[in-house]
Design a protein around this motif. Structure first.
Motif, mmCIF file in Angstrom:
data_model
loop_
_atom_site.group_PDB
_atom_site.id
_atom_site.type_symbol
_atom_site.label_atom_id
_atom_site.label_comp_id
_atom_site.label_asym_id
_atom_site.label_seq_id
_atom_site.Cartn_x
_atom_site.Cartn_y
_atom_site.Cartn_z
ATOM 1 N N ALA A 196 -33.584 -24.173 18.897
ATOM 2 C CA ALA A 196 -33.164 -23.224 17.740
ATOM 3 C C ALA A 196 -34.245 -23.165 16.839
ATOM 4 C CB ALA A 196 -31.821 -23.379 17.206
ATOM 5 N N LEU A 197 -34.626 -24.307 16.354
ATOM 6 C CA LEU A 197 -35.749 -24.536 15.547
ATOM 7 C C LEU A 197 -37.322 -23.839 15.789
ATOM 8 C CD1 LEU A 197 -35.113 -27.994 14.072
ATOM 9 C CD2 LEU A 197 -34.361 -25.940 13.244
ATOM 10 N N PRO A 247 -33.617 -13.595 10.814
ATOM 11 C CA PRO A 247 -34.015 -14.842 10.653
ATOM 12 C C PRO A 247 -32.801 -15.524 9.710
ATOM 13 C CG PRO A 247 -35.821 -13.312 10.260
ATOM 14 C CD PRO A 247 -34.657 -12.466 10.390
ATOM 15 N N ALA A 248 -32.391 -15.063 8.705
ATOM 16 C CA ALA A 248 -31.540 -15.780 7.803
ATOM 17 C C ALA A 248 -30.371 -16.223 8.641
ATOM 18 C CB ALA A 248 -30.888 -14.749 6.561
ATOM 19 N N LEU A 249 -29.816 -15.385 9.725
ATOM 20 C CA LEU A 249 -28.543 -15.817 10.273
ATOM 21 C C LEU A 249 -29.178 -16.910 11.188
ATOM 22 C CD1 LEU A 249 -25.655 -15.138 10.979
ATOM 23 C CD2 LEU A 249 -26.328 -13.790 12.874
ATOM 24 N N ALA A 250 -30.165 -16.894 11.835
ATOM 25 C CA ALA A 250 -30.774 -18.021 12.634
ATOM 26 C C ALA A 250 -30.767 -19.099 11.893
ATOM 27 C CB ALA A 250 -32.066 -17.578 13.216
ATOM 28 N N ALA A 251 -31.378 -19.206 10.558
ATOM 29 C CA ALA A 251 -31.699 -20.439 9.834
ATOM 30 C C ALA A 251 -30.237 -20.950 9.544
ATOM 31 C CB ALA A 251 -32.409 -19.920 8.376
ATOM 32 N N PRO A 269 -22.686 -19.766 16.760
ATOM 33 C CA PRO A 269 -23.443 -20.591 17.582
ATOM 34 C C PRO A 269 -24.773 -20.773 17.096
ATOM 35 C CG PRO A 269 -21.855 -18.847 18.854
ATOM 36 C CD PRO A 269 -22.028 -18.497 16.946
ATOM 37 N N LEU A 270 -25.508 -21.754 17.592
ATOM 38 C CA LEU A 270 -26.743 -21.868 17.555
ATOM 39 C C LEU A 270 -27.679 -20.408 18.044
ATOM 40 C CD1 LEU A 270 -28.369 -25.244 18.389
ATOM 41 C CD2 LEU A 270 -28.668 -23.989 16.352
ATOM 42 N N VAL A 271 -28.398 -19.974 17.208
ATOM 43 C CA VAL A 271 -29.750 -18.901 17.538
ATOM 44 C C VAL A 271 -30.773 -19.596 18.552
ATOM 45 C CG1 VAL A 271 -30.723 -16.989 17.307
ATOM 46 C CG2 VAL A 271 -28.797 -17.271 15.913
ATOM 47 N N THR A 272 -30.839 -19.703 19.623
ATOM 48 C CA THR A 272 -31.958 -20.095 20.424
ATOM 49 C C THR A 272 -32.800 -19.236 21.042
ATOM 50 O OG1 THR A 272 -30.584 -20.312 22.238
ATOM 51 C CG2 THR A 272 -30.664 -22.291 21.060
ATOM 52 N N ASP A 273 -32.336 -18.130 20.778
ATOM 53 C CA ASP A 273 -33.378 -16.693 21.469
ATOM 54 C C ASP A 273 -34.368 -16.337 20.565
ATOM 55 O OD1 ASP A 273 -33.828 -14.735 23.809
ATOM 56 O OD2 ASP A 273 -33.449 -13.397 21.965
#
Length: 287
Positions: free
Chosen positions: A174-175, A155-159, A143-147
């Motif tokens: 998310a960005l 950060p790598a997983l969020a990217a 899923p999108l990391v928005t938090d």
């Protein structure tokens, strides 16, 4: 040759090889605890005509000291020719390094991911001589990391999550979370993730939003770098002046050490020592 945008996804694992170990539970992959991850050289070294250039290869060591290799590729659409190539690449790497080999396919499209999850069999004869069961990571797995706190934690997983959801209505949030996380990182860690995210967004409108978010951060980091370089140059010049006034002669090794240091704090520390030190060596002891 310029790689397609979706290839940025597997390149994230070159930047952060430990990412697979953190992702595996999300993908339902029952891999023993991974204690060490080492990037391997690409198979595209000319030693085999079947070697695939566009991939990431990792050597994983588990808590039980077992070693295995992981081949990571990206796929942006259904392609009936790719499963045969996947099987070929896995068999080639298995025979080349003689390590148990697994395959992870990254897809930014849920339909493509579900297609890629299907086992690859060598033919209609039962039982088939070869069957490949790839691991697959798609938008429905990640899923999108928005938090912002979650983005800062990984950060790598969020990217990677943003790369897999470029057209999601919440991708802007998310960005923003990702840009906030990258702002806190040293440039050597932040820049590759920022560039890979930009590459992966391709022609999506979210790419423009990402560049607008990153522009002030890039400018701020460039300002900080220029400031630190200026402080380092000033401290280095002062150190060399004090050394000259005190009649200290630096050997080649120490001179290279001073010239190669770009940390203003360390240079100022040496400068203060140079005022009272009895020998040049005392200046550089323990630091």
């Amino acid at each position: 040759m310029t790689s397609p945008p979706h290839h940025a996804m597997f390149r994230v694992f070159q930047h952060d090889p430990d990412l697979f170990g953190r992702m595996a539970p999300r993908l339902g992959i029952a891999v023993p605890a991974i204690v060490e991850t080492t990037p391997l050289l690409s198979a595209a070294d000319g030693s085999s005509p079947v070697a695939c250039r566009w991939n990431t290869q990792l050597c994983l060591k588990t808590a039980g000291q077992e070693e295995l290799q992981l081949l990571i590729e990206a796929q942006d659409r259904r392609d009936p020719d790719k499963p045969v190539h996947w099987a070929h690449h896995v068999a080639y790497l298995w025979s080349r390094r003689r390590l148990p080999t697994c395959l992870l396919i990254l897809c930014a499209d849920a339909e493509t991911a579900r297609w890629a999850e299907q086992p690859v069999s060598s033919g209609p004869v039962q039982p088939p001589a070869l069957t490949l069961h790839p691991f697959v990571a798609g938008p429905h797995h990640l899923p999108l990391v928005t938090d912002q706190d979650e983005a800062r934690a990984d950060p790598a997983l969020a990217a990677l999550s943003a790369m897999m959801h470029p057209a999601d209505p919440a991708v802007g949030t998310a960005l923003k979370a990702l840009s906030a996380a990258l702002r806190d990182l040293p440039e050597v860690l932040a820049r590759p993730l920022a560039d890979l995210t930009d590459k992966a967004l391709g022609l999506h409108p979210s790419r423009r939003a990402w560049r607008e978010l990153m522009l002030p951060i890039v400018r701020e980091k460039e300002y900080r770098r220029a400031r630190d370089e200026g402080l380092a140059d000033s401290a280095r010049e002062s150190l060399l002046l004090v050394l000259g006034e005190r009649g200290f002669h630096l050997g080649d090794d120490l001179r290279r050490r001073v010239a190669g240091c770009h940390d203003p704090g360390i240079l100022r520390h040496w400068l203060l020592r140079a005022v009272t030190a009895q020998t040049p060596e005392e200046i550089f002891e323990d630091g």
